[in-house]
Scaffold this motif. Structure first.
Motif, PDB file in Angstrom:
ATOM      1  N   SER A  86     -22.893 108.361   0.763  1.00 46.83           N
ATOM      2  CA  SER A  86     -22.911 109.538  -0.181  1.00 46.83           C
ATOM      3  C   SER A  86     -23.074 110.865   0.690  1.00 46.83           C
ATOM      4  O   SER A  86     -23.656 111.587   0.019  1.00 46.83           O
TER       5      SER A  86
ATOM      6  N   LYS B 178     -18.670 106.903   1.784  1.00 46.65           N
ATOM      7  CA  LYS B 178     -18.541 105.885   0.726  1.00 46.65           C
ATOM      8  C   LYS B 178     -19.889 105.084   0.613  1.00 46.65           C
ATOM      9  O   LYS B 178     -20.086 104.806  -0.386  1.00 46.65           O
ATOM     10  N   LYS B 179     -20.466 104.723   1.649  1.00 42.54           N
ATOM     11  CA  LYS B 179     -21.573 103.975   1.668  1.00 42.54           C
ATOM     12  C   LYS B 179     -23.093 104.711   1.599  1.00 42.54           C
ATOM     13  O   LYS B 179     -23.853 104.307   0.867  1.00 42.54           O
TER      14      LYS B 179
END
Length: 217
Positions: free
Chosen positions: A76, A73-74
């Motif tokens: 990639s 999420k943060k």
């Protein structure tokens, strides 16, 4: 590629199943190697010191899976570039399962281990003991990350416990010097992995952790 794999040891989850702040700092530091490694190896099923948090269906959340979700999420990081150890319950298990189940079968020999400053000395002792038992000509570098989220009391408590645990690890490494000896030790003597029909071993493991640092697991 600079490294075959960047390895991040487990370090606990919050009540809502997110990596602890100092684990997020490990993951942020590891993410700097994006594009410089084949894989990110994320470690730990959980800890014997407390029950795992659960998801919306009541299933336990593995630390490694939570770390993977954070990196994806943060930062990639692609899902197919992350490998998970969802078996281990402590740093010795982190090293064993990463070496025996992931790095050895995949011939991953040039490794970077990223962990918190307070944790890195014991991690070096363990990984430099365990990995050569399973992988010939393995090369391991280490990088520390900030102790984010730990107040002064918790940090000093963790450092004190880490120093004591490091002395135990050194003694074990001098006693269990072969792959066979290590595996027998892990699965017949170690309190987190041996058969324990009475529950005594888990209670002993919990008792090892002072109240002042229990919240950091």
């Amino acid at each position: 590629m600079e490294y075959d794999a960047v390895i991040v040891p487990g370090g606990g989850l919050t009540k809502d199943g997110q990596p602890n702040s100092f684990v997020e700092a490990r993951l942020d530091s590891a993410a700097q190697f994006k594009g410089k490694c084949k894989y990110f190896i994320l470690l730990s099923r959980g800890t014997p010191h407390k029950p795992p948090p659960t998801d919306g269906t009541g299933q336990p959340i593995d630390e490694a899976s939570a770390s993977a979700a954070y990196l994806h999420k943060k930062h990639s990081i692609p899902e197919n570039q992350m490998l998970l150890d969802t078996w281990s319950l402590d740093t010795i298990g982190n090293a064993y399962f990463a070496a025996a189940m992931l790095c050895a079968p995949l011939s991953l020999k040039k490794l970077m281990v990223v962990t918190s400053e307070f944790h890195i000395a014991r991690t070096k002792c363990i990984f430099n003991w365990v990995f050569p038992l399973f992988i010939e000509q393995v090369s391991i570098a280490f990088q520390n990350s900030p102790n984010t989220g730990l107040d002064t009391e918790n940090l000093e408590g963790r450092r004190t416990k880490e120093a004591a645990s490091s002395r135990t690890v050194i003694a074990h490494s001098e006693k269990y010097k072969t792959k066979d000896a290590f595996v027998r030790f892990l699965f017949t003597e170690h309190g987190a992995y041996r058969v324990d029909t009475t529950g005594v071993a888990i209670q002993e493991r919990k008792a090892e952790v002072p109240t002042s640092v229990a919240s950091t697991y």
